[in-house]
Motif scaffolding. Structure first.
Motif, PDB file in Angstrom:
ATOM      1  N   GLY A 135      39.045  37.175  35.907  1.00 39.45           N
ATOM      2  CA  GLY A 135      38.879  37.270  37.345  1.00 39.45           C
ATOM      3  C   GLY A 135      38.701  38.709  37.787  1.00 39.45           C
ATOM      4  N   HIS A 136      39.355  39.052  38.902  1.00 38.81           N
ATOM      5  CA  HIS A 136      39.206  40.394  39.460  1.00 38.81           C
ATOM      6  C   HIS A 136      40.223  41.327  38.797  1.00 38.81           C
ATOM      7  N   GLN A 137      39.900  41.709  37.577  1.00 35.51           N
ATOM      8  CA  GLN A 137      40.793  42.560  36.800  1.00 35.51           C
ATOM      9  C   GLN A 137      39.996  43.289  35.724  1.00 35.51           C
TER      10      GLN A 137
ATOM     11  N   ILE B 185      34.096  45.550  37.649  1.00 36.99           N
ATOM     12  CA  ILE B 185      34.217  44.644  38.794  1.00 36.99           C
ATOM     13  C   ILE B 185      33.816  45.339  40.101  1.00 36.99           C
TER      14      ILE B 185
ATOM     15  N   PRO C 204      44.254  45.294  39.901  1.00 35.56           N
ATOM     16  CA  PRO C 204      43.324  44.919  38.820  1.00 35.56           C
ATOM     17  C   PRO C 204      43.588  45.628  37.502  1.00 35.56           C
TER      18      PRO C 204
ATOM     19  N   TYR D 252      30.155  38.299  40.429  1.00 33.32           N
ATOM     20  CA  TYR D 252      29.011  38.893  39.728  1.00 33.32           C
ATOM     21  C   TYR D 252      27.704  38.585  40.438  1.00 33.32           C
TER      22      TYR D 252
ATOM     23  N   ASP E 204      35.519  36.116  38.675  1.00 36.58           N
ATOM     24  CA  ASP E 204      35.905  36.997  39.780  1.00 36.58           C
ATOM     25  C   ASP E 204      35.451  36.395  41.109  1.00 36.58           C
ATOM     26  N   LYS E 205      36.401  36.099  42.006  1.00 35.38           N
ATOM     27  CA  LYS E 205      36.067  35.538  43.311  1.00 35.38           C
ATOM     28  C   LYS E 205      36.034  36.592  44.407  1.00 35.38           C
TER      29      LYS E 205
ATOM     30  N   SER F 167      31.886  42.851  34.222  1.00 31.63           N
ATOM     31  CA  SER F 167      32.197  41.891  35.287  1.00 31.63           C
ATOM     32  C   SER F 167      33.023  40.728  34.758  1.00 31.63           C
ATOM     33  N   GLY F 168      33.906  40.217  35.615  1.00 34.84           N
ATOM     34  CA  GLY F 168      34.644  39.007  35.293  1.00 34.84           C
ATOM     35  C   GLY F 168      33.865  37.792  35.763  1.00 34.84           C
TER      36      GLY F 168
ATOM     37  N   SER G 203      36.775  48.096  40.809  1.00 38.40           N
ATOM     38  CA  SER G 203      36.809  47.430  42.105  1.00 38.40           C
ATOM     39  C   SER G 203      36.238  48.369  43.173  1.00 38.40           C
TER      40      SER G 203
END
Length: 352
Positions: A319-321, A180, A7, A284, A279-280, A275-276, A157
């Motif tokens: 996304g998740h980053q 995230i 990330p 969020y 993000d899957k 938060s993204g 993360s």
């Protein structure tokens, strides 16, 4: 197993000048302290920024961000009065501390104890952060030439999950930047069990009815989560959806229970939640209910209006980053915190 995306990749559009690094072994943990050599000679007090890395990564991936945060603050005139250093270390079962690689993996990657492993690892990270806070100054300032006056935690993360726990469980943490990460383990893992199509989720009506308390999320883990997870410690087990709880104004009786708990955990603290929106992995929505609950409590005129400053920012298309825009918000928040800590302005909610 395929390596998970990092990330932190692409977070910095322009690399910052490298910061000095010194390595210490504290309580058996290899700790890297960034920025000691850059402290101004006149500085007698300093803040410490703890950077907690993502799952399947190591402390090394946080080094560039540490250098960038330090470089940004050191361009402020106030840095000649209040210094800033940064600390990184490997989370449990990561990097120099890795014992069993499978324990870091998810259900889909063949780890049947994913729920137990992930929570215990990042709970351990929170515990380790507090332990290292206790001893850090005796290692880096053995002549007591400087004093650490404030601790900020930045987690990404898995590190973001740990940062939520640091915020709620250590009174020395004055601010947290959560990237995230999620404050609601029940919600996060229920969503992950659904997506993983675990039999403990699918083989009930309605689906998921027996997931909590199953071998995939044992009763012993439930008890631990209730003690250490921010959402669970405040609102208890998900006997009814948290989203229903946040729609209610707590009763006088409930406020009398919650107020001392809020005061002992987050009174006077500052939080930046990043938060993204796409993000899957850590959506969020999994932490949204509790974050909304906190925002309602801290809203002007509400029952905890003077106690907590919370910024909750979502970034469209991310996304998740940790995106470059998140990094810019991090710089701003760190500077604002070091300049204005103790102030509790109006909470901010935005999308970018």
């Amino acid at each position: 197993m395929a390596a998970a995306p990092n990330p932190m990749e692409g977070s910095l559009l322009t690399p910052a000048p490298p910061a000095s690094r010194k390595t210490f072994v504290i309580a058996g943990i290899v700790v890297t302290v960034h920025g000691l050599d850059e402290l101004h000679q006149s500085v007698g007090r300093t803040a410490c920024l703890w950077l907690l890395h993502p799952r399947l990564q190591t402390q090394e991936c946080m080094g560039s961000l540490a250098a960038a945060c330090l470089d940004n603050w050191n361009h402020h005139d106030q840095s000649q009065e209040t210094g800033l250093i940064a600390v990184t270390f490997d989370q449990r079962n990561h990097g120099t501390r890795e014992v069993d690689p499978l324990s870091n993996e998810a259900w889909r990657s063949g780890n049947p104890r994913h729920a137990q492993d992930m929570f215990s690892i990042y709970h351990g990270t929170s515990t380790d952060t507090s332990l290292l806070m206790t001893y850090l100054s005796s290692y880096i300032f053995p002549s007591s030439s400087r004093e650490i006056v404030s601790h900020l935690v930045l987690g990404v993360s898995l590190g973001g999950h740990a940062a939520w726990q640091c915020l709620f469980h250590d009174p020395r943490v004055s601010a947290a930047i959560i990237v995230i990460g999620c404050p609601d383990y029940f919600s996060l893992m229920s969503d992950r069990a659904r997506l993983s199509k675990l039999p403990s989720w699918t083989e009930s009506s309605p689906p998921g009815r027996h997931f909590l308390g199953s071998p995939d999320f044992p009763a012993g883990l439930l008890k631990s989560v209730e003690i250490y997870d921010p959402t669970a410690m405040m609102l208890g087990k998900p006997d009814r959806p948290v989203r229903e709880v946040i729609k209610e104004v707590p009763s006088v009786t409930e406020q009398s229970r919650l107020l001392p708990l809020m005061q002992s955990t987050v009174q006077g603290k500052r939080v930046l939640n990043l938060s993204g929106a796409a993000d899957k992995l850590v959506p969020y929505k999994c932490g949204q209910a509790f974050i909304e609950y906190l925002k309602r409590a801290a809203a002007p005129g509400s029952w905890f209006s003077e106690g907590l400053y919370l910024e909750d920012l979502q970034f469209e298309g991310v996304g998740h980053q940790m995106s470059p825009a998140m990094v810019e918000q991090t710089f701003r928040f760190i500077a604002d915190t070091l300049l204005q800590i103790g102030d509790i302005p109006t909470p901010i909610t935005s999308k970018f």
